[in-house]
Design a protein around this motif. Structure first.
Motif, PDB file in Angstrom:
ATOM      1  N   PRO A 248       0.920  -1.224   0.026  1.00  0.00           N
ATOM      2  CA  PRO A 248      -0.107   0.214  -0.043  1.00  0.00           C
ATOM      3  C   PRO A 248       0.854   1.386   0.041  1.00  0.00           C
ATOM      4  CG  PRO A 248      -1.015  -1.562   1.573  1.00  0.00           C
ATOM      5  CD  PRO A 248       0.467  -2.005   1.187  1.00  0.00           C
ATOM      6  N   LEU A 249       2.019   1.245   0.536  1.00  0.00           N
ATOM      7  CA  LEU A 249       3.070   2.636   0.712  1.00  0.00           C
ATOM      8  C   LEU A 249       3.547   2.877  -0.776  1.00  0.00           C
ATOM      9  CD1 LEU A 249       4.700   1.748   4.067  1.00  0.00           C
ATOM     10  CD2 LEU A 249       2.667   3.081   3.705  1.00  0.00           C
ATOM     11  N   PHE A 250       3.521   1.884  -1.662  1.00  0.00           N
ATOM     12  CA  PHE A 250       4.161   2.175  -2.922  1.00  0.00           C
ATOM     13  C   PHE A 250       3.202   1.933  -4.065  1.00  0.00           C
ATOM     14  CE2 PHE A 250       7.532   1.169  -0.125  1.00  0.00           C
ATOM     15  CZ  PHE A 250       8.700   2.105  -0.716  1.00  0.00           C
ATOM     16  N   GLY A 251       1.876   1.246  -3.824  1.00  0.00           N
ATOM     17  CA  GLY A 251       1.080   1.234  -4.675  1.00  0.00           C
ATOM     18  C   GLY A 251      -0.152   1.925  -4.647  1.00  0.00           C
ATOM     19  N   GLU A 252      -0.256   2.914  -3.956  1.00  0.00           N
ATOM     20  CA  GLU A 252      -1.473   3.746  -3.542  1.00  0.00           C
ATOM     21  C   GLU A 252      -0.988   5.230  -3.708  1.00  0.00           C
ATOM     22  OE1 GLU A 252      -4.395   2.423  -3.655  1.00  0.00           O
ATOM     23  OE2 GLU A 252      -3.909   0.561  -3.015  1.00  0.00           O
TER      24      GLU A 252
ATOM     25  N   THR B 276      -4.483   8.090  23.132  1.00  0.00           N
ATOM     26  CA  THR B 276      -5.653   8.421  22.237  1.00  0.00           C
ATOM     27  C   THR B 276      -5.238   9.106  20.716  1.00  0.00           C
ATOM     28  OG1 THR B 276      -5.621  10.797  22.862  1.00  0.00           O
ATOM     29  CG2 THR B 276      -7.097   9.107  24.120  1.00  0.00           C
ATOM     30  N   ILE B 277      -4.038   9.176  20.505  1.00  0.00           N
ATOM     31  CA  ILE B 277      -3.566  10.025  19.165  1.00  0.00           C
ATOM     32  C   ILE B 277      -3.329   8.516  18.343  1.00  0.00           C
ATOM     33  CG2 ILE B 277      -1.723  11.002  17.913  1.00  0.00           C
ATOM     34  CD1 ILE B 277      -1.612  12.978  20.300  1.00  0.00           C
ATOM     35  N   ALA B 278      -2.608   7.747  19.089  1.00  0.00           N
ATOM     36  CA  ALA B 278      -2.254   6.403  18.141  1.00  0.00           C
ATOM     37  C   ALA B 278      -3.684   5.656  17.904  1.00  0.00           C
ATOM     38  CB  ALA B 278      -1.246   5.733  19.106  1.00  0.00           C
ATOM     39  N   ALA B 279      -4.623   5.477  18.984  1.00  0.00           N
ATOM     40  CA  ALA B 279      -5.878   4.786  18.774  1.00  0.00           C
ATOM     41  C   ALA B 279      -6.453   5.510  17.491  1.00  0.00           C
ATOM     42  CB  ALA B 279      -6.537   4.594  19.862  1.00  0.00           C
ATOM     43  N   ALA B 280      -6.668   6.793  17.512  1.00  0.00           N
ATOM     44  CA  ALA B 280      -7.497   7.342  16.340  1.00  0.00           C
ATOM     45  C   ALA B 280      -6.767   7.111  15.191  1.00  0.00           C
ATOM     46  CB  ALA B 280      -7.658   8.779  16.867  1.00  0.00           C
ATOM     47  N   ALA B 281      -5.492   7.313  15.329  1.00  0.00           N
ATOM     48  CA  ALA B 281      -4.867   7.116  13.767  1.00  0.00           C
ATOM     49  C   ALA B 281      -4.971   5.755  13.182  1.00  0.00           C
ATOM     50  CB  ALA B 281      -3.169   7.297  13.744  1.00  0.00           C
ATOM     51  N   LEU B 282      -4.761   4.693  14.230  1.00  0.00           N
ATOM     52  CA  LEU B 282      -5.056   3.222  13.755  1.00  0.00           C
ATOM     53  C   LEU B 282      -6.482   3.271  13.492  1.00  0.00           C
ATOM     54  CD1 LEU B 282      -3.083   1.134  16.377  1.00  0.00           C
ATOM     55  CD2 LEU B 282      -2.394   1.532  14.064  1.00  0.00           C
TER      56      LEU B 282
ATOM     57  N   VAL C 133      -8.805   5.371  12.080  1.00  0.00           N
ATOM     58  CA  VAL C 133      -8.862   5.876  10.829  1.00  0.00           C
ATOM     59  C   VAL C 133      -8.173   5.277   9.766  1.00  0.00           C
ATOM     60  CG1 VAL C 133      -8.951   7.895   9.532  1.00  0.00           C
ATOM     61  CG2 VAL C 133      -9.588   8.120  11.990  1.00  0.00           C
ATOM     62  N   GLY C 134      -6.941   4.765  10.050  1.00  0.00           N
ATOM     63  CA  GLY C 134      -6.144   4.357   9.129  1.00  0.00           C
ATOM     64  C   GLY C 134      -6.590   2.880   8.412  1.00  0.00           C
ATOM     65  N   THR C 135      -7.413   2.376   8.877  1.00  0.00           N
ATOM     66  CA  THR C 135      -8.079   0.968   8.456  1.00  0.00           C
ATOM     67  C   THR C 135      -8.945   1.640   7.165  1.00  0.00           C
ATOM     68  OG1 THR C 135     -10.123   1.141   9.810  1.00  0.00           O
ATOM     69  CG2 THR C 135      -8.258  -0.092  10.630  1.00  0.00           C
ATOM     70  N   VAL C 136      -9.476   2.932   7.247  1.00  0.00           N
ATOM     71  CA  VAL C 136     -10.196   3.415   6.281  1.00  0.00           C
ATOM     72  C   VAL C 136      -9.473   4.070   5.203  1.00  0.00           C
ATOM     73  CG1 VAL C 136     -12.259   4.762   5.524  1.00  0.00           C
ATOM     74  CG2 VAL C 136     -12.332   3.451   7.642  1.00  0.00           C
ATOM     75  N   SER C 137      -8.614   5.118   5.694  1.00  0.00           N
ATOM     76  CA  SER C 137      -7.679   5.841   4.947  1.00  0.00           C
ATOM     77  C   SER C 137      -6.079   5.849   5.390  1.00  0.00           C
ATOM     78  CB  SER C 137      -8.205   7.235   4.639  1.00  0.00           C
ATOM     79  OG  SER C 137      -7.172   8.074   4.200  1.00  0.00           O
ATOM     80  N   ILE C 138      -5.375   5.014   4.736  1.00  0.00           N
ATOM     81  CA  ILE C 138      -3.928   5.127   5.506  1.00  0.00           C
ATOM     82  C   ILE C 138      -3.417   6.561   5.468  1.00  0.00           C
ATOM     83  CG2 ILE C 138      -1.629   4.487   5.246  1.00  0.00           C
ATOM     84  CD1 ILE C 138      -2.736   1.942   3.950  1.00  0.00           C
ATOM     85  N   ALA C 139      -3.953   7.481   4.576  1.00  0.00           N
ATOM     86  CA  ALA C 139      -3.064   8.559   4.471  1.00  0.00           C
ATOM     87  C   ALA C 139      -3.834   9.636   5.717  1.00  0.00           C
ATOM     88  CB  ALA C 139      -3.493   9.568   3.263  1.00  0.00           C
ATOM     89  N   ILE C 140      -5.028   9.366   5.889  1.00  0.00           N
ATOM     90  CA  ILE C 140      -5.472  10.291   6.884  1.00  0.00           C
ATOM     91  C   ILE C 140      -4.999   9.979   8.257  1.00  0.00           C
ATOM     92  CG2 ILE C 140      -7.743  11.042   8.077  1.00  0.00           C
ATOM     93  CD1 ILE C 140      -9.037  11.130   5.289  1.00  0.00           C
ATOM     94  N   GLY C 141      -4.868   8.743   8.359  1.00  0.00           N
ATOM     95  CA  GLY C 141      -4.278   7.896   9.633  1.00  0.00           C
ATOM     96  C   GLY C 141      -3.076   8.370   9.963  1.00  0.00           C
ATOM     97  N   ILE C 142      -2.279   8.513   8.940  1.00  0.00           N
ATOM     98  CA  ILE C 142      -0.702   8.969   9.102  1.00  0.00           C
ATOM     99  C   ILE C 142      -0.830  10.529   9.604  1.00  0.00           C
ATOM    100  CG2 ILE C 142       1.427   9.653   7.892  1.00  0.00           C
ATOM    101  CD1 ILE C 142       0.794   6.969   6.176  1.00  0.00           C
ATOM    102  N   TRP C 143      -1.660  11.098   9.021  1.00  0.00           N
ATOM    103  CA  TRP C 143      -1.852  12.596   9.463  1.00  0.00           C
ATOM    104  C   TRP C 143      -2.447  12.670  10.767  1.00  0.00           C
ATOM    105  CZ3 TRP C 143      -0.360  17.376   7.946  1.00  0.00           C
ATOM    106  CH2 TRP C 143      -1.006  18.269   8.560  1.00  0.00           C
ATOM    107  N   ILE C 144      -3.303  12.160  11.166  1.00  0.00           N
ATOM    108  CA  ILE C 144      -3.837  12.216  12.389  1.00  0.00           C
ATOM    109  C   ILE C 144      -2.602  11.965  13.547  1.00  0.00           C
ATOM    110  CG2 ILE C 144      -5.278  10.983  14.225  1.00  0.00           C
ATOM    111  CD1 ILE C 144      -7.306  10.858  12.134  1.00  0.00           C
ATOM    112  N   PHE C 145      -1.910  10.928  13.377  1.00  0.00           N
ATOM    113  CA  PHE C 145      -0.971  10.488  14.252  1.00  0.00           C
ATOM    114  C   PHE C 145       0.570  11.748  14.149  1.00  0.00           C
ATOM    115  CE2 PHE C 145       3.297   8.659  15.096  1.00  0.00           C
ATOM    116  CZ  PHE C 145       3.000   8.045  16.511  1.00  0.00           C
ATOM    117  N   ILE C 146       0.693  12.389  12.760  1.00  0.00           N
ATOM    118  CA  ILE C 146       1.727  13.289  13.064  1.00  0.00           C
ATOM    119  C   ILE C 146       1.265  14.576  13.491  1.00  0.00           C
ATOM    120  CG2 ILE C 146       3.218  14.517  11.287  1.00  0.00           C
ATOM    121  CD1 ILE C 146       3.619  12.309   9.869  1.00  0.00           C
ATOM    122  N   PHE C 147      -0.072  15.083  13.030  1.00  0.00           N
ATOM    123  CA  PHE C 147      -0.765  16.364  13.350  1.00  0.00           C
ATOM    124  C   PHE C 147      -1.025  16.106  14.770  1.00  0.00           C
ATOM    125  CE2 PHE C 147      -4.325  18.854  13.707  1.00  0.00           C
ATOM    126  CZ  PHE C 147      -3.794  20.255  13.487  1.00  0.00           C
TER     127      PHE C 147
END
Length: 369
Positions: free
Chosen positions: A39-43, A239-245, A247-261
């Motif tokens: 997913p990291l290289f194909g999406e 809570t940040i890690a839990a929210a990122a994980l 949301v990441g099941t639906v959108s990896i990009a938004i999950g990564i953003w939630i974790f970093i932001f």
């Protein structure tokens, strides 16, 4: 005015990520060969995160400048167009070499074959493709009218049209959300929803509608950044890690953003000290790549194709081939990007020096504690 260095470093990480995504297929390594990393290289995760960052930064900038529509659009145009035009002209000039490099590639694969087809489409209707790119319409012209129109000559520039589409609508959206009457807000949001529904069926996947959710995520992040979270105990690492994980099941990009932001919010308002992630994104190499990220994103395929052309036919092992291709691409693309950032972008985007709140200066004012 200080910037959010984590986001500057993230820009650099995303640009380097894009280069690797394009390098691997050139050496016959497809995303499907990478197992759990596929997913990291194909999406389109890295581009989706760029869109999220753009929504955040543009709303932040508009909240400070409060400038009229046309000056805003003019500055945004001067921010993206000169380097884009520079890269496009070089890519058109290099297209014959790129086509030959792909046709004679030592390591074949679906991506390389697809790139050959795109170049053939580029040559078949080159006046139309050149005109559509010069006008930034290549992201909205229906594919039935102009096959592969979003990707011809400068394939990675499809989302520059998407970005400019966002620039056109962003000031209107900002005004409605901040200054319009409630009834107008409701009507506008309903209209946007209807336009999005129709737009998701538009026959060009570089249209803004396909990435609206990511720009919207950035806009929501702008409002989150504008408030204080000091007394919100539920904002913590878990809570940040839990929210990122989640949301990441639906959108990896938004999950990564939630974790970093979310981590940046936590460091700013609750932790008071940097964590490992913040320190990593603030490293000088990451900030350097962040500074040249836009130019690197647009220019890296030019040396990549030139090196492919030179390496093909040498009967090199795949590992040696990709090592030479990767090292050479970065070695050539970085000075090209520094040049473009300093002398092409800098020569036209005068307001970047006149005011401190350019797109690179991504931090908002600190909320009152």
């Amino acid at each position: 005015m200080a910037r959010i260095d984590e986001l500057e470093g993230l820009r650099g990480l995303l640009a380097v990520w894009v280069v690797f995504v394009h390098l691997l297929p050139a050496a016959g390594i497809e995303a499907s060969n990478l197992g759990v990393l596929e997913p990291l290289f194909g999406e389109l995760i890295r581009v989706q995160i760029f869109c999220i960052m753009s929504g955040f930064v543009i709303f932040m900038m508009m909240s400070r400048r409060r400038e009229p529509y046309l000056p805003f659009l003019s500055r945004r145009f001067l921010r993206i167009y000169p380097v884009y035009l520079f890269a496009f002209v070089l890519s058109v000039a290099m297209s014959g070499v790129a086509y030959e490099a792909l046709q004679s590639a030592d390591f074949s694969g679906p991506k390389n074959a697809g790139r050959v087809v795109v170049y053939e489409a580029s040559f078949a209707q080159w006046p139309e493709h050149v005109l559509s790119h010069l006008t930034l319409l290549h992201g909205i012209i229906p594919r039935g009218w102009l096959p592969f129109g979003a990707y011809t000559f400068l394939g990675q520039a499809w989302n520059i049209s998407t970005e400019f589409q966002f620039y056109i609508i962003a000031p209107i959206l900002f005004w409605v959300l901040h200054d319009a009457r409630f009834s107008l807000k409701v009507l506008f949001i309903a209209g946007i929803a209807a336009a999005w529904y129709v737009g998701m069926r538009w026959p060009n996947t570089a249209a803004l509608s396909y990435f609206a959710i990511y720009f919207l995520t950035g806009i929501v992040s702008y409002y989150a950044w504008g408030r204080s979270w000091r007394d919100q105990t539920y904002l913590n690492k878990w809570t940040i890690a839990a929210a990122a994980l989640a949301v990441g099941t639906v959108s990896i990009a938004i999950g990564i953003w939630i974790f970093i932001f979310g981590s940046a919010l936590y460091v700013r308002d609750r932790a008071g000290r940097q964590d490992i992630l913040s320190k990593a994104l603030k490293l000088k190499p990451m900030l350097f790549f962040g500074k040249i990220s836009y130019s690197l994103y647009l220019l890296h395929m030019i040396p990549l194709y030139g090196l492919m052309y030179g390496l093909n036919g040498l009967d090199l092992p795949q590992g040696v081939y990709i090592a030479l291709l990767g090292f050479g691409t970065f070695a050539l693309a970085m000075p090209m990007s520094v040049f473009a950032t300093r002398y092409v972008e800098g020569a036209f985007y005068q307001s970047q020096r006149q005011a401190p709140v350019a797109v690179e200066d991504t931090s908002p004012k600190r909320p009152a504690n």
